[in-house]
Scaffold this active site. Structure first.
Site, mmCIF file in Angstrom:
data_model
loop_
_atom_site.group_PDB
_atom_site.id
_atom_site.type_symbol
_atom_site.label_atom_id
_atom_site.label_comp_id
_atom_site.label_asym_id
_atom_site.label_seq_id
_atom_site.Cartn_x
_atom_site.Cartn_y
_atom_site.Cartn_z
ATOM 1 N N GLY A 225 29.893 55.829 84.779
ATOM 2 C CA GLY A 225 31.165 56.062 85.453
ATOM 3 C C GLY A 225 32.295 55.632 84.545
ATOM 4 O O GLY A 225 32.175 55.658 83.330
ATOM 5 N N CYS A 226 33.397 55.209 85.142
ATOM 6 C CA CYS A 226 34.564 54.779 84.365
ATOM 7 C C CYS A 226 34.159 53.691 83.378
ATOM 8 O O CYS A 226 33.555 52.694 83.750
ATOM 9 C CB CYS A 226 35.654 54.278 85.303
ATOM 10 S SG CYS A 226 37.113 53.671 84.418
ATOM 11 N N PHE A 227 34.502 53.891 82.122
ATOM 12 C CA PHE A 227 34.002 52.989 81.085
ATOM 13 C C PHE A 227 34.627 51.604 81.085
ATOM 14 O O PHE A 227 34.073 50.680 80.515
ATOM 15 C CB PHE A 227 34.063 53.615 79.700
ATOM 16 C CG PHE A 227 35.356 54.260 79.255
ATOM 17 C CD1 PHE A 227 36.589 53.952 79.787
ATOM 18 C CD2 PHE A 227 35.312 55.214 78.238
ATOM 19 C CE1 PHE A 227 37.744 54.563 79.336
ATOM 20 C CE2 PHE A 227 36.464 55.829 77.769
ATOM 21 C CZ PHE A 227 37.690 55.492 78.322
ATOM 22 N N TRP A 228 35.748 51.405 81.749
ATOM 23 C CA TRP A 228 36.384 50.082 81.749
ATOM 24 C C TRP A 228 35.488 49.032 82.380
ATOM 25 O O TRP A 228 35.292 47.960 81.832
ATOM 26 C CB TRP A 228 37.688 50.104 82.521
ATOM 27 C CG TRP A 228 38.744 51.011 81.999
ATOM 28 C CD1 TRP A 228 38.915 51.431 80.714
ATOM 29 C CD2 TRP A 228 39.786 51.602 82.764
ATOM 30 N NE1 TRP A 228 40.008 52.251 80.638
ATOM 31 C CE2 TRP A 228 40.568 52.375 81.884
ATOM 32 C CE3 TRP A 228 40.140 51.558 84.106
ATOM 33 C CZ2 TRP A 228 41.684 53.083 82.311
ATOM 34 C CZ3 TRP A 228 41.245 52.263 84.525
ATOM 35 C CH2 TRP A 228 42.007 53.020 83.631
#
Length: 158
Positions: free
Chosen positions: A9-12
């Site tokens: 998902g979102c890499f952060w």
């Protein structure tokens, strides 16, 4: 030192999660296995480049094994979802395990097999060799360190 590239998902949030693990020496977010060279975040978000948002992990295998890193990945993703995790929807948010060292493939296959026993639906997490990787823009690197109230969809304590 070894490397593995993971998509969840979102890499952060993925980066923040793996960066806190003992034995993980470096993390960097980027874009993997797409068709465009040096894509921008805006281009990746269109869904036309084929890239996944990923976290490149450099680790000391004497302190943390690939099996352990994969066990941790399974804790923060739903591996049965296609092109989404949490509130993030789109091809760039697919889950994936992108290996650099072909000797890692057997460990990865065993981990996927073990994890699949926990679900009624099939595991859709990609398992592919890393074909291309481009670091994301600097403002994405260690994003949650720079923006402590920034969005992430995972439990950092999982």
């Amino acid at each position: 030192m070894k490397k593995i590239v993971l998509a969840g998902g979102c890499f952060w949030g993925v980066e923040a999660y793996f960066a806190q693990i003992n034995g993980v020496l470096e993390t960097q977010v980027g874009y993997a296995n797409g068709t465009k060279e040096t894509p921008t975040y805006q281009e990746v978000c269109t869904g036309t480049t084929g890239h996944a948002e990923v976290c490149e992990i450099v680790y000391d295998e004497t302190l943390v094994t690939l099996e352990m890193l994969l066990e941790r990945l399974w804790r923060i993703i739903d591996p049965t979802l296609i092109d989404r995790q949490g509130g993030d929807i789109g091809n760039q948010y697919r889950t994936g395990i992108y290996y650099i060292d072909s000797s890692d493939l057997e460990v990865i296959k065993q981990s996927v097999s073990d994890e699949s026993k926990k679900y009624k639906l099939p595991i859709t997490t990609e398992v592919l060799p890393l074909k291309s990787y481009y670091p994301a823009e600097e403002y994405h690197q260690k994003y949650l360190d720079k923006n402590p109230n920034g969005y992430y969809h995972i439990n950092l304590n999982a």
